[in-house]
Scaffold this active site. Structure first.
Site, short mmCIF file in Angstrom:
data_model
loop_
_atom_site.label_atom_id
_atom_site.label_comp_id
_atom_site.label_asym_id
_atom_site.label_seq_id
_atom_site.Cartn_x
_atom_site.Cartn_y
_atom_site.Cartn_z
N GLU A 95 -12.05 -10.79 2.24
CA GLU A 95 -11.73 -10.24 0.93
C GLU A 95 -10.24 -9.97 0.83
OE1 GLU A 95 -14.88 -7.64 -0.93
OE2 GLU A 95 -14.95 -6.95 1.14
N HIS A 101 -24.84 -7.66 4.39
CA HIS A 101 -24.56 -9.01 3.89
C HIS A 101 -24.42 -10.03 5.02
CE1 HIS A 101 -23.98 -6.79 0.30
NE2 HIS A 101 -22.70 -6.53 0.43
N LYS A 143 -27.84 -0.89 -1.21
CA LYS A 143 -27.29 -0.81 0.12
C LYS A 143 -26.12 0.19 0.14
CE LYS A 143 -23.69 -2.63 1.24
NZ LYS A 143 -22.33 -2.55 0.62
N ASP A 197 -20.48 -1.33 5.93
CA ASP A 197 -20.38 -1.76 4.53
C ASP A 197 -20.76 -3.24 4.37
OD1 ASP A 197 -19.58 -1.26 1.79
OD2 ASP A 197 -17.85 -2.54 2.18
N HIS A 209 -27.06 -7.77 -2.62
CA HIS A 209 -26.75 -8.71 -3.71
C HIS A 209 -26.35 -10.09 -3.19
CE1 HIS A 209 -22.56 -7.41 -3.04
NE2 HIS A 209 -22.18 -8.50 -3.67
N LYS A 254 -27.04 -14.45 -4.64
CA LYS A 254 -26.03 -15.46 -4.96
C LYS A 254 -26.68 -16.84 -4.85
CE LYS A 254 -22.08 -12.74 -3.22
NZ LYS A 254 -21.01 -12.61 -4.20
N LYS A 294 -10.97 -6.53 4.72
CA LYS A 294 -10.33 -6.24 3.44
C LYS A 294 -8.85 -6.59 3.52
CE LYS A 294 -13.75 -3.69 1.54
NZ LYS A 294 -14.53 -4.24 0.43
N ARG A 331 -25.42 13.00 -13.73
CA ARG A 331 -25.14 14.42 -14.03
C ARG A 331 -24.12 14.57 -15.16
NH1 ARG A 331 -22.92 15.96 -8.39
NH2 ARG A 331 -21.84 14.07 -9.03
P1 NDP Z 1 -20.13 5.51 -7.96
O1 NDP Z 1 -19.56 6.58 -7.11
O2 NDP Z 1 -19.27 4.81 -8.93
O3 NDP Z 1 -21.34 6.13 -8.81
C1 NDP Z 1 -22.27 7.01 -8.25
C2 NDP Z 1 -23.20 7.52 -9.32
O4 NDP Z 1 -24.02 8.52 -8.75
C3 NDP Z 1 -22.49 8.14 -10.51
O5 NDP Z 1 -23.17 7.73 -11.69
C4 NDP Z 1 -22.72 9.63 -10.29
O6 NDP Z 1 -22.74 10.20 -11.56
C5 NDP Z 1 -24.08 9.63 -9.64
N1 NDP Z 1 -24.33 10.84 -8.87
C6 NDP Z 1 -23.51 11.41 -7.95
N2 NDP Z 1 -24.09 12.52 -7.42
C7 NDP Z 1 -25.30 12.61 -8.02
C8 NDP Z 1 -26.37 13.51 -7.87
N3 NDP Z 1 -26.33 14.55 -7.03
N4 NDP Z 1 -27.48 13.28 -8.60
C9 NDP Z 1 -27.55 12.23 -9.46
N5 NDP Z 1 -26.56 11.32 -9.63
C10 NDP Z 1 -25.47 11.53 -8.92
O7 NDP Z 1 -20.87 4.51 -6.98
P2 NDP Z 1 -21.22 2.98 -7.23
O8 NDP Z 1 -21.81 2.83 -8.59
O9 NDP Z 1 -20.07 2.14 -6.87
O10 NDP Z 1 -22.31 2.71 -6.10
C11 NDP Z 1 -23.63 3.20 -6.17
C12 NDP Z 1 -24.43 2.58 -5.03
O11 NDP Z 1 -24.41 1.17 -5.16
C13 NDP Z 1 -23.88 2.89 -3.64
O12 NDP Z 1 -24.94 3.00 -2.75
C14 NDP Z 1 -23.06 1.64 -3.32
O13 NDP Z 1 -22.96 1.43 -1.93
C15 NDP Z 1 -23.91 0.58 -3.96
N6 NDP Z 1 -23.17 -0.66 -4.28
C16 NDP Z 1 -22.15 -0.62 -5.19
C17 NDP Z 1 -21.48 -1.80 -5.49
C18 NDP Z 1 -20.41 -1.82 -6.52
O14 NDP Z 1 -19.90 -2.91 -6.83
N7 NDP Z 1 -20.02 -0.68 -7.08
C19 NDP Z 1 -21.83 -3.09 -4.85
C20 NDP Z 1 -22.92 -3.00 -3.94
C21 NDP Z 1 -23.56 -1.82 -3.68
P3 NDP Z 1 -22.52 11.73 -11.93
O15 NDP Z 1 -21.33 12.20 -11.16
O16 NDP Z 1 -22.34 11.65 -13.40
O17 NDP Z 1 -23.78 12.37 -11.51
C1 BG6 Z 2 -20.25 -4.58 -1.41
C2 BG6 Z 2 -19.30 -3.81 -0.53
O1 BG6 Z 2 -21.55 -4.46 -0.94
O2 BG6 Z 2 -19.88 -5.96 -1.39
C3 BG6 Z 2 -17.87 -4.01 -0.97
O3 BG6 Z 2 -19.64 -2.43 -0.60
C4 BG6 Z 2 -17.54 -5.47 -1.06
O4 BG6 Z 2 -16.98 -3.36 -0.09
C5 BG6 Z 2 -18.58 -6.21 -1.87
O5 BG6 Z 2 -16.26 -5.61 -1.64
C6 BG6 Z 2 -18.35 -7.71 -1.78
O6 BG6 Z 2 -19.20 -8.34 -2.68
P1 BG6 Z 2 -18.76 -9.73 -3.35
O7 BG6 Z 2 -19.98 -10.16 -4.09
O8 BG6 Z 2 -17.60 -9.41 -4.23
O9 BG6 Z 2 -18.38 -10.63 -2.22
#
Ligand code: NDP
Ligand code: BG6
Length: 506
Positions: A229, A254, A161, A249, A191, A195, A353, A56
């Protein structure tokens, strides 16, 4: 972008479009785009690739590219000048159908005359509550339909996830996904399965014949799985994390997957269905907890707390976390897999954590020898025989270690633990590739072996829900606390009783 012409290339020159929903988020910047850059660097793509980011936040493609460039390593940055022009950003507005129609048009325009043949990977890097509306909108716009008999023009959806927040939401997600997609178009990503050290569990078990005959209750005393972690609520994750907790989580995905890889029967092949059939049998064999009391006896939940005199925030002081929160940042569980191979063997799972040490490992403890020759009256210095251990070191040390007992030189019988080990960094050059690099390619190539099937997700939630309902039953103990930098609450040690061993430190 680099290309090759491998034998399974559907047709050279046809681009694949990777459409990332959540393009402005953390996952896209820190994991997905670097993984794409690495695949470009190693010429791993089978044809041209276009990456279309959707979110967005109002920005244009150049602003998105500039933002992403900050997360690249120097090696990834080298391919950036070739890669960046293939990255495009499409703001989704309020996610109306008109927005999706515009997105569809953009994808077709980018594909040009090959629009009918491009493969499209829709990657939902979104919070779980957005999976269903996004899939519904893509389907309504006709973006998911494809002919299963053609190699070209495929449509696949990668779901991050957690796959829902409990069994009911996971079932609903599966219903919606299956309404619009065949199972072979759905890629539920965990993910951990990408690994290298995790993939090696199956290779180790099924490519070596010496362990399989002893891989059962007859010889194994316990199985311990750790994902410890040292990080806490970095990057303002508190608000999200508080709705999840360690059980949702980490444990429901995992940790359960690691357990499946240790406990599953040999699959007939490495085909996705064969592997997933065996994994889901393990999840279904998890012995249900009898009642809430059984949950309390077999699980420990806790929160990290500010230590006296310290200034570091405990969980309740983290940004976005309600002051009264009871969300667990640590969970340890003694699970039982009730089948012929594993009946009676405890599976001890621990994750948390802000622990004192970051490591993930699986420790298989073998039973002690039936006759304890070295600790009888003849022994001048008694040494209790420790069982043999096989340790899969998943991270940050990557390798496998086997521990065994040897006699220390000198009078009497003093035993010491010695080890045989394999270390990735000694045997293989360079770093092991990060999981998203491999998993993205697998999804693009239609290989779902390392992805989770719908029934697996549901079975894992069923188990996690049974624990959660025990925790919310009347009289349930509130979460324990543990000091930042410790290895969790001491109450978790009781889960070992009456079995040999205790939580490992590696
Ligand atoms: P973030 O909160 O950083 O990003 C979420 C994204 O969703 C943003 O780009 C946001 O952008 C977008 N968004 C929010 N609301 C809407 C909407 N209504 N319509 C469209 N887009 C929307 O989350 P993460 O990137 O950390 O995580 C995303 C997913 O990946 C989650 O399910 C998380 O559990 C999973 N995940 C994340 C990991 C990580 O390392 N970050 C690891 C493993 C899994 P905008 O506000 O611009 O719309
Ligand atoms: C993500 C969890 O799926 O895995 C996080 O949402 C966690 O909370 C992460 O920290 C751990 O991944 P890794 O690869 O760093 O062990």
């Amino acid at each position: 972008m680099h290309t090759d012409s491998g034998p399974t290339t559907p047709a050279a020159g046809i681009p694949t479009q990777i459409v990332i929903f959540g393009a402005s988020g953390d996952l896209a910047a820190r994991k997905l785009i670097p993984a794409i850059a690495d695949n470009a660097r190693f010429a791993a793509f089978r044809g041209p690739v276009q990456v279309i980011g959707v979110a967005r936040t109002p920005m244009n493609s150049q602003q998105w590219r500039d933002e992403l460039a900050r997360s690249l390593t120097p090696a990834q940055a080298q391919v950036w000048p070739d890669l960046a022009p293939n990255l495009h950003y499409v703001p989704i507005g309020d996610s109306s159908l008109a927005d999706y129609a515009r997105l569809h048009e953009t994808l077709d325009d980018l594909a040009g005359p090959l629009a009918g043949d491009v493969g499209r990977l829709f990657y939902l890097a979104l919070k779980p509550s957005l999976f269903v509306p996004t899939v519904e909108a893509l389907a309504a716009e006709g973006m998911l339909a494809c002919d299963s008999l053609r190699l070209e023009g495929w449509r696949r959806v990668v779901v991050e996830k957690p796959f829902g927040t409990d069994l009911a939401t996971a079932q609903w997600l599966n219903i919606v996904l299956r309404r619009h997609l065949r199972e072979d178009q759905i890629y539920r990503i965990d993910h951990y399965l990408g690994k290298e050290t995790v993939q090696n569990i199956l290779a180790f078990r099924f490519e070596n014949s010496i362990f399989e005959p002893i891989w059962s209750r007859q010889h194994i005393e316990s199985v311990e799985i750790n994902v410890c972690e040292s990080l806490g609520m970095e990057a303002g994750r508190g608000a999200y994390y508080d709705t999840a907790g360690a059980l949702r989580d980490m444990m429901a995905n995992h940790m359960m997957q690691l357990m499946c890889l240790v406990a599953m029967e040999p699959p007939a092949s490495l085909d996705a269905e064969a592997v997933r059939d065996e994994k889901v049998k393990v999840l279904r064999a998890l012995e249900p907890f009898r009642d809430a009391h059984d949950v309390w006896t077999n699980s420990v939940r806790a929160q990290y707390a500010r230590s006296p005199g310290e200034t570091e925030a405990g969980y309740l002081q983290e940004q976005g976390v309600p002051l009264q929160s009871q969300t667990e940042t640590f969970v340890a569980i003694r699970a039982r897999v009730h089948n012929w191979r594993w009946a009676g063997v405890p599976f001890l799972l621990r994750t948390g954590k802000r622990l004192g040490k970051r490591f993930s490992s699986i420790v298989i403890r073998f039973r002690a020898p039936p006759a304890d020759l070295f600790s009888g009256p003849a022994a001048s210095q008694m040494a209790r025989l420790r069982p043999n251990e096989l340790v899969f070191r998943i991270q940050p040390e990557e390798g496998i270690r086997i521990g065994f007992q040897v006699k220390q030189p000198g009078p009497g019988h003093v035993m010491r633990t010695a080890a045989l080990g394999f270390d990735y960094k000694d045997l293989f050059d360079g770093e092991t590739p990060p999981p998203y690099q491999r998993l993205l390619l697998d999804a693009m190539h239609g290989n779902a072996t390392l992805f989770i099937r719908g029934d697996e997700a549901e079975a894992a939630w069923k188990f996690a829900d049974s624990i959660r309902s025990g925790w919310s039953a009347p009289g349930a103990p509130t979460p324990w606390t543990y000091e930042i930098g410790s290895m969790g609450p001491t109450q978790a040690n009781a889960l070992w009783h009456p079995h040999e061993g205790g939580w490992s430190q590696e």
